[in-house]
Design a protein around this motif. Structure first.
Motif, PDB file in Angstrom:
ATOM      1  N   GLU A  17     -29.438 -11.697  29.882  1.00 53.45           N
ATOM      2  CA  GLU A  17     -28.441 -11.656  30.957  1.00 53.45           C
ATOM      3  C   GLU A  17     -29.062 -12.015  32.300  1.00 53.45           C
ATOM      4  O   GLU A  17     -28.419 -12.656  33.139  1.00 53.45           O
ATOM      5  CB  GLU A  17     -27.788 -10.282  30.996  1.00 53.45           C
ATOM      6  N   ARG A  18     -30.321 -11.627  32.507  1.00 57.30           N
ATOM      7  CA  ARG A  18     -31.000 -11.992  33.751  1.00 57.30           C
ATOM      8  C   ARG A  18     -31.182 -13.507  33.830  1.00 57.30           C
ATOM      9  O   ARG A  18     -30.978 -14.115  34.886  1.00 57.30           O
ATOM     10  CB  ARG A  18     -32.351 -11.282  33.810  1.00 57.30           C
ATOM     11  N   THR A  60     -42.061 -12.696  29.355  1.00 54.93           N
ATOM     12  CA  THR A  60     -41.754 -11.319  28.936  1.00 54.93           C
ATOM     13  C   THR A  60     -42.456 -10.959  27.630  1.00 54.93           C
ATOM     14  O   THR A  60     -42.580  -9.778  27.310  1.00 54.93           O
ATOM     15  CB  THR A  60     -40.236 -11.114  28.752  1.00 54.93           C
ATOM     16  N   ALA A  65     -37.870 -14.077  33.461  1.00 52.13           N
ATOM     17  CA  ALA A  65     -37.147 -13.493  32.330  1.00 52.13           C
ATOM     18  C   ALA A  65     -37.314 -14.319  31.061  1.00 52.13           C
ATOM     19  O   ALA A  65     -36.792 -13.946  30.009  1.00 52.13           O
ATOM     20  CB  ALA A  65     -35.662 -13.367  32.668  1.00 52.13           C
ATOM     21  N   ARG A  85     -31.671  -8.494  25.229  1.00 54.46           N
ATOM     22  CA  ARG A  85     -30.343  -8.733  25.810  1.00 54.46           C
ATOM     23  C   ARG A  85     -30.381  -8.642  27.333  1.00 54.46           C
ATOM     24  O   ARG A  85     -29.760  -9.440  28.040  1.00 54.46           O
ATOM     25  CB  ARG A  85     -29.329  -7.733  25.257  1.00 54.46           C
ATOM     26  N   ILE A  86     -31.139  -7.682  27.848  1.00 55.41           N
ATOM     27  CA  ILE A  86     -31.257  -7.523  29.305  1.00 55.41           C
ATOM     28  C   ILE A  86     -31.932  -8.747  29.917  1.00 55.41           C
ATOM     29  O   ILE A  86     -31.475  -9.282  30.933  1.00 55.41           O
ATOM     30  CB  ILE A  86     -32.032  -6.241  29.635  1.00 55.41           C
ATOM     31  N   GLU A 131     -32.398  -4.727  22.533  1.00 54.68           N
ATOM     32  CA  GLU A 131     -31.687  -4.426  23.788  1.00 54.68           C
ATOM     33  C   GLU A 131     -32.478  -4.941  24.989  1.00 54.68           C
ATOM     34  O   GLU A 131     -31.889  -5.443  25.954  1.00 54.68           O
ATOM     35  CB  GLU A 131     -31.454  -2.918  23.902  1.00 54.68           C
ATOM     36  N   ASP A 132     -33.795  -4.821  24.941  1.00 55.15           N
ATOM     37  CA  ASP A 132     -34.622  -5.420  25.996  1.00 55.15           C
ATOM     38  C   ASP A 132     -34.367  -6.921  26.069  1.00 55.15           C
ATOM     39  O   ASP A 132     -34.233  -7.492  27.154  1.00 55.15           O
ATOM     40  CB  ASP A 132     -36.111  -5.179  25.729  1.00 55.15           C
ATOM     41  N   GLN A 175     -41.046  -4.226  22.306  1.00 52.32           N
ATOM     42  CA  GLN A 175     -39.724  -4.400  22.907  1.00 52.32           C
ATOM     43  C   GLN A 175     -38.629  -4.205  21.861  1.00 52.32           C
ATOM     44  O   GLN A 175     -38.857  -4.327  20.655  1.00 52.32           O
ATOM     45  CB  GLN A 175     -39.615  -5.795  23.532  1.00 52.32           C
TER      46      GLN A 175
END
Length: 404
Positions: free
Chosen positions: A342-343, A322, A317, A338-339, A335-336, A332
């Motif tokens: 969080e991962r 990424t 992540a 943010r995901i 929001e990508d 990207q």
């Protein structure tokens, strides 16, 4: 849109300033200007990367105004998707790190721009504070780090007001996200790539520095070198290529800086890691940026990150994986980011719990051994009671062995 107010023309460097260039007297530069504009028009990131890596980078602030948003994947459609501009950022909840932001902003604009009046300097600081706080309030999952203001200062001076917040937001979530997590562990993991690069490219230098931790590169890599380079022209030129390349390229830049100081480093004994750290933590002055960029690109091609042992320890992540290219990053959304954020946070929490358990077991290892021994005998006793024939067979075999 609620973003930071645009600076007036007098606040920003002109085409002939330290970060600009007179492109009218040089036909080669004029041709390059047309190439940059054409690449921006077609949003051709591959061509912009080649131009950013070539001598002089993207040449001027006026061209960077158009090119940097393209490199960051910012478009009118993306702007609307990434940011809810219907809400004024001043009405959003206060971010937990705002006090530290103000402390850092108070120390901003030390080297550039020059010749500002006290009133103009205060205005610049207000705009910088607003830029940072708006990004943090709109994207509260991000954690501020000391040195972030150095990066934002460059964007403030190069980009017009409406583009600053969306550009910095995308940079934060998609390119420097590892530094905006609640732990420095992912940043340190990036630094671990430097010894691997040196081991592959210059084994003798790697051995000489093997007792020196790579923390000397933290300031440079963390701030995209904005904390250490003291002229706007130089840092803007370096930003050209850092935005055009994949995020891991910044690590290769520092590895190349280390290699370029080979003779100086060998003058200091290997058994003086503190002295070596002191030397390496300060960038050499002046920097030949065109040569540095070319050498770092060659180093990257010769020893790509996938060939490095420490690459396996980088989270999937992480921005290094990424956003393996600027093209990927441009597609990207925040929001990508943010995901992915969080991962990474979940991974960090799991690693922290694992380390706490291992530390606990190590501290109580004597008791753990006794407990394991007691459990073993307990299980053996139950097993023997349930299989009495096995006990008789074992006793017989032991007697025969003893009487031999």
């Amino acid at each position: 849109m609620g973003s930071s107010t645009a600076s007036t023309a007098s606040d920003r460097p002109s085409e002939g300033s330290e970060s600009g260039i007179d492109t009218h007297s040089n036909p080669v530069d004029s041709k390059k200007v047309e190439s940059i504009l054409e690449a921006c028009r077609w949003r051709d990131i591959g061509q912009l990367r080649a131009l950013a890596e070539s001598p002089g980078g993207l040449l001027s602030d006026n061209l960077r105004e158009q090119a940097w948003p393209v490199l960051l994947g910012l478009s009118p459609e993306r702007f609307e998707k990434d940011q809810d501009s219907s809400v004024d950022w001043k009405d959003l909840p206060r971010h937990r790190d705002e006090d530290q932001v103000q402390l850092d902003v108070d120390r901003a604009f030390v080297y550039y721009p020059q010749h500002l009046t006290e009133a103009d300097l205060e205005k610049q600081k207000e705009e910088l504070s607003s830029l940072i706080i708006e990004v943090l309030r709109r994207y509260p999952f991000l954690c501020y780090f000391q040195g972030y203001h150095d990066i934002c200062q460059v964007f403030l001076l190069i980009l017009p007001g409406p583009l600053r917040v969306p550009a910095v937001a995308r940079l934060s979530a998609l390119r420097i996200r590892d530094f905006m997590l609640p732990s420095l562990a992912p940043a340190v993991a990036q630094l671990r790539l430097i010894p691997d690069i040196l081991r592959a490219a210059d084994p003798d230098l790697w051995r000489h520095l093997s007792d020196t931790e790579p923390f000397f590169a933290l300031s440079g890599t963390l701030t995209m070198y904005a904390h250490d380079i003291t002229t706007l022209g130089e840092i803007a030129r370096l930003f050209d290529v850092l935005l055009a390349r994949e995020p891991v390229f910044g690590v290769y830049v520092f590895a190349r800086i280390v290699m370029n100081r080979r003779a100086e480093l060998f003058d200091t004994p290997r058994d003086e890691p503190e002295m070596l750290h002191s030397i390496l933590s300060k960038l050499p002055q002046p920097l030949d940026l065109d040569r540095l960029v070319a050498d770092a690109a060659a180093l990257f091609d010769a020893h790509p990150p996938e060939s490095l042992r420490a690459w396996r320890t980088i989270s999937r992540a992480s921005v290094l994986k990424t956003a393996r290219s600027a093209d990927t990053c441009a597609l990207q959304s925040v929001e990508d980011g943010r995901i992915f954020f969080e991962r990474q946070v979940r991974e960090l929490r799991w690693l922290e719990r694992r380390d706490e358990l291992l530390n606990y077991l190590w501290r109580h290892r004597r008791h753990m051994r006794l407990l394991a021994l007691a459990m073993f005998f307990g299980i053996a006793a139950v097993w023997i009671r349930r299989t009495p024939g096995l006990l008789s067979y074992t006793s017989l075999r032991a007697s025969l062995w003893w009487t031999r």
